[in-house]
Design a protein around this motif. Sequence first.
Motif: not given
Ligand SMILES: [Zn+2]
Length: 140
Positions: A34, A37, A48, A50-51
């Motif tokens: 990513c 990130c 991603c 995560r985000c």
């Molecule tokens: Zn990310």
Amino acid sequence: MSDKTYAKPIPSPSPETRFFWEKAHAHELWLPYCRPCARSYWYPRDFCPRCGSRDVESRRSTGRGRVYTFAIHHRAFHPGWADEVPYITALVELEEGVRIFSNLIGIDPDPAKVKCDMPVEAVFEDISDEITLIKFRPTA
Ligand SMILES: [Zn+2]
């Protein structure tokens, strides 16, 4: 080895994982990355986890990491593994910071020998004309 003689389930690449499998077949380990990130993630998908960003790419891994945790299997859960017990599954933490689930080979499946945090590297096992599995072995 042809598909006909390989007794275990064979992965079937999806659009999101095709790149990973193609690189594995070339004996390279690539991880999704990513850009916002600035981190790799696992497993391959086009956003991603995560985000949520779709600003992602793939980057080649060093293939080096450490055993995060492992299990030694004494019973086959599928007939394809009947001749291989005991064998080791391991969660390997790669240098890129992602943890990837695989087999640990090249070491006796003995809890006195296999250790968490032991350094390992990726090895590539061609199981068909299209599919190569990525496993790990202790580094010398
Ligand atoms: Zn990310």
